[in-house]
Design a protein around this motif. Sequence first.
Motif, PDB file in Angstrom:
ATOM      1  N   VAL A 136      -0.869  -3.841  -2.135  1.00 29.52           N
ATOM      2  CA  VAL A 136       0.457  -3.235  -2.276  1.00 29.52           C
ATOM      3  C   VAL A 136       1.572  -4.247  -2.509  1.00 29.52           C
ATOM      4  O   VAL A 136       2.715  -3.862  -2.736  1.00 29.52           O
ATOM      5  N   TYR A 137       1.246  -5.543  -2.449  1.00 24.86           N
ATOM      6  CA  TYR A 137       2.282  -6.532  -2.733  1.00 24.86           C
ATOM      7  C   TYR A 137       2.392  -6.832  -4.224  1.00 24.86           C
ATOM      8  O   TYR A 137       3.219  -7.647  -4.643  1.00 24.86           O
ATOM      9  N   GLY A 149       3.452   2.280 -11.412  1.00 19.57           N
ATOM     10  CA  GLY A 149       3.981   2.627 -12.728  1.00 19.57           C
ATOM     11  C   GLY A 149       4.241   4.115 -12.855  1.00 19.57           C
ATOM     12  O   GLY A 149       5.295   4.537 -13.352  1.00 19.57           O
ATOM     13  N   TYR A 150       3.295   4.938 -12.414  1.00 19.48           N
ATOM     14  CA  TYR A 150       3.497   6.386 -12.442  1.00 19.48           C
ATOM     15  C   TYR A 150       4.710   6.773 -11.588  1.00 19.48           C
ATOM     16  O   TYR A 150       5.517   7.627 -11.986  1.00 19.48           O
ATOM     17  N   ALA A 151       4.830   6.180 -10.407  1.00 19.80           N
ATOM     18  CA  ALA A 151       5.944   6.499  -9.515  1.00 19.80           C
ATOM     19  C   ALA A 151       7.285   6.120 -10.146  1.00 19.80           C
ATOM     20  O   ALA A 151       8.264   6.870 -10.055  1.00 19.80           O
ATOM     21  N   LEU A 152       7.321   4.954 -10.780  1.00 17.11           N
ATOM     22  CA  LEU A 152       8.560   4.533 -11.440  1.00 17.11           C
ATOM     23  C   LEU A 152       8.927   5.477 -12.572  1.00 17.11           C
ATOM     24  O   LEU A 152      10.100   5.830 -12.750  1.00 17.11           O
ATOM     25  N   ILE A 179       3.100   2.150  -1.637  1.00 18.39           N
ATOM     26  CA  ILE A 179       2.551   1.982  -2.982  1.00 18.39           C
ATOM     27  C   ILE A 179       2.802   0.565  -3.466  1.00 18.39           C
ATOM     28  O   ILE A 179       1.925  -0.095  -4.014  1.00 18.39           O
ATOM     29  N   TRP A 180       4.013   0.103  -3.264  1.00 18.37           N
ATOM     30  CA  TRP A 180       4.372  -1.280  -3.599  1.00 18.37           C
ATOM     31  C   TRP A 180       5.448  -1.720  -2.624  1.00 18.37           C
ATOM     32  O   TRP A 180       6.363  -0.951  -2.312  1.00 18.37           O
ATOM     33  N   ALA A 183      12.630  -1.909   0.303  1.00 23.35           N
ATOM     34  CA  ALA A 183      11.505  -2.823   0.191  1.00 23.35           C
ATOM     35  C   ALA A 183      10.338  -2.243  -0.580  1.00 23.35           C
ATOM     36  O   ALA A 183       9.199  -2.476  -0.246  1.00 23.35           O
ATOM     37  N   GLY A 184      10.590  -1.437  -1.620  1.00 25.19           N
ATOM     38  CA  GLY A 184       9.484  -1.018  -2.449  1.00 25.19           C
ATOM     39  C   GLY A 184       9.447   0.450  -2.808  1.00 25.19           C
ATOM     40  O   GLY A 184      10.478   1.106  -2.939  1.00 25.19           O
TER      41      GLY A 184
END
Length: 519
Positions: free
Chosen positions: A223-224, A231-234, A298-299, A387-388
């Motif tokens: 996740v880092y 990409g899908y989430a963005l 997720i990230w 933070a992500g």
Amino acid sequence: MKRILYILIPGLLLVNTGCKKFLEEKSQDEMRPSTVQDLSGLMAGEAYPYFVNITSVLNMVTDDVNCVGGQGLPNYEAVVRRGKAPFSWSKHMFEELLTAEGVANLSTLNSWEIIYNRIVGCNVGLEYADKVTGSEKDKANLKAEVLALRAYYYFMLVNMYGKPYNTQGLDPEKSPGVPLKLKMVVTDELFKRNSVAEVYRQIEADIQASISLFQQYPQDKGVYKMSETAGYALLSRVYLYQEKWDLAIEYANKALAKKSVLTQLSTFNSTLYYTYNTTDNSLNVNRIYSPAISKEVIWTYVPNKSVEDDFLKSSLSPAYNRVNVPPYGISPELINLYDSKGFEANETYIGDLRPRIYFNYASYVGVTPPSTLTYFFRGITGGMGGAGIRVAELYLNRAEANIQKFIQTGNDALRTSALNDLNTLRLSRYDSRKPYVQVDITDGTQLLNFYKEERRRELPFDGHRWFDLRRYGMPSISHLYQETAGTAQTFTLSKGDNRYTWPIPQVVLDRNGELTQNP
């Protein structure tokens, strides 16, 4: 490989003259990564946002922060003055920050410079990926990471320095956004502002290219690192801002197909309910972003909390306590959105656990006559977010899109789907010692308003609120500012105010005469 590139590349976009000669004076062999592992290590420092801060100012301008004031203490009053420029939405925000007491280096707060330096790092990664040795899989996967990162950064920039994409009566094809710099090459060219629509198209193209590479050359780096799911989430977020509801739902679905689990806050150590020890000391971030205990990350990246600390609350004496709270803290309006039961410890049922886990608190013990000890808790800082990307956002994005479609069409199945997403999220946030009561709202407008409040409850200080205010029509908000007792001022951001779009720092305009300032 020597990491001289780390010293030379930052600032390239901001100082378009001089850098080329400076680079030519150094040995190119010293600057070039030779292997994909070298390049990946370089990207960790130059492309990823580790240990930089892009949310301190972004949080200060929202209605989630209020000014408690200097409380008669000189050091506290200095911190109040330090935050005045963003808190008052000054048109000279960055220039005033530069001269503010205790702010030694504007570059730690200048989001334009910080983010463009990261974009330069991404461009370096894309340029060198085909020049280093290593497997095609490793090189393609690295390209995918930096493409997703570059899209993320341009998304942040265009929503800070460009008008909202969905501004009523404004054509995003003509509305000034930010310059698109997509190559590493050093040039004396002065870059003009691309339109908001052009920037969004580049963001979409970068993410789509990233996803394609992740699909062809999959690697699980944890996740880092950026990933196909990120990409899908963005893309879901990007389409939500553009009010392309079907696409926002489609990409939320794609991300949720990869990862849909939510963290059950009630499974966190129960002492969190009482001690408010809410940070992961190894990461210094909200535990909801800690991969060790949160299943929905997720990230994630580690923001530079020392920058925020220096900006808002360093050098304070005495330390924060039950009497003297930080000059800037969580607004009562935000706190009151949660239906948690008070802030006393040892309750049999708390309700919504988010304010206890998402915010930082100070506690003290009082005595209730005749001799009963009572614990009190006061919110002292605005959380540890920013933070992500988390799974929670996906449920919210999909719910919002379905609500908007329900309002447009009256199709009750869309309302039901939105409520399912909201209740699924809320169930994971409530104290499990009592059954969760499902929300059921039939009116579309009321449901949308509830959703907006829920989004605010779930994503405080994650960097979303300012952008949400912008795309929700830029409503009027006010900040009460006071350095000392009796010196209160009210700063108001009127509905649709131009200050919802940040001013480009003057130092940037001085270096590039092709840029135009925001009104």
